[in-house]
Design an enzyme around this catalytic site. Structure first.
Site, PDB file in Angstrom:
ATOM      1  N   GLY A  23      35.264  -0.941 137.140  1.00  0.00           N
ATOM      2  CA  GLY A  23      35.967   0.275 136.990  1.00  0.00           C
ATOM      3  C   GLY A  23      37.398   0.277 136.799  1.00  0.00           C
ATOM      4  O   GLY A  23      37.695  -0.456 135.792  1.00  0.00           O
ATOM      5  N   CYS A  24      38.245   0.935 137.510  1.00  0.00           N
ATOM      6  CA  CYS A  24      39.744   0.948 137.125  1.00  0.00           C
ATOM      7  C   CYS A  24      40.287  -0.533 137.481  1.00  0.00           C
ATOM      8  O   CYS A  24      40.003  -1.133 138.071  1.00  0.00           O
ATOM      9  CB  CYS A  24      40.403   2.028 138.113  1.00  0.00           C
ATOM     10  SG  CYS A  24      42.321   1.708 137.937  1.00  0.00           S
TER      11      CYS A  24
END
Length: 210
Positions: free
Chosen positions: A45-46
């Site tokens: 993800g991020c």
């Protein structure tokens, strides 16, 4: 820094910070690690959160945010999140295997993500935020064994995150590196606004990391 409306409140402001939208292009690939050191690559993800999850782990020498798995050389952040480049946000972890094993790092990685989300992570949704372990041929058996153990820890859930063949890694610009350490208030707003801790706890309980 991308800002969009959502129910996170701080003082008089109402916002959720999503993973940064800076337009700087990725840097050239880093040189090979020093003799005796190895690398592991995780798309979680991020990349701010993945980087933070490995910084400070004994044996980890560095955690670099960047992009992996695509076909566009030196991609910019905006190119990646718009789609079409095939890249995912990822972190390249350089570690000393005499202190921490590759298997231990993969075991930790699972607890930093929601491996049941096929579309992204938390408030960051889209192809560039999909999760994966990128393993070399030498790492694949350990990564597969770790994944199997993690799936058994979540027997009632559909485990999505794959182990993929390692690919070219492009470091992101300097504004993305060590983001949580350099911008603690902005990172905390992002973490809380995206309900990261709450979701990880719902999936992993007390074993959650981050």
């Amino acid at each position: 820094m991308a800002v969009r409306s959502a129910p996170y409140v701080t003082s008089a402001l109402v916002f959720v910070l999503t993973c940064s939208s800076q337009q700087h292009r990725a840097q050239a690939a880093p040189p090979p690690p020093s003799l005796g050191l190895q690398t592991a690559v995780f798309a979680g993800g991020c990349f701010w959160s993945t980087e933070k999850a490995f910084d400070g782990v004994p044996g980890v020498r560095s955690a670099v945010s960047g992009f992996i798995g695509g076909h566009t050389p030196r991609p910019s952040y905006n190119q990646v999140v718009r789609g079409g480049t095939g890249h995912r946000e990822a972190v390249q972890v350089t570690f000393d295997p005499r202190v921490v094993s590759y298997r231990a790092l993969v075991d930790r990685y699972w607890r930093t993500i929601d491996p049941t989300d096929r579309h992204g992570q938390f408030c960051d949704q889209g192809p560039s935020y999909r999760t994966a372990v990128y393993a070399t041929p030498a790492q694949k058996s350990a990564a597969d064994a770790s994944r199997l153990a993690a799936t058994r820890a979540l027997p009632r859930r559909v485990f999505i995150t794959p182990v993929l063949a390692n690919a070219r890694f492009w470091p992101a610009g300097s504004e993305h590196q060590d983001f949580a350490r350099r911008n603690p208030a902005r990172y905390e707003a992002y973490r809380i606004g995206c309900r990261r801790t709450a979701r990880l706890t719902a999936v992993w309980g007390s074993a959650a990391v981050g």
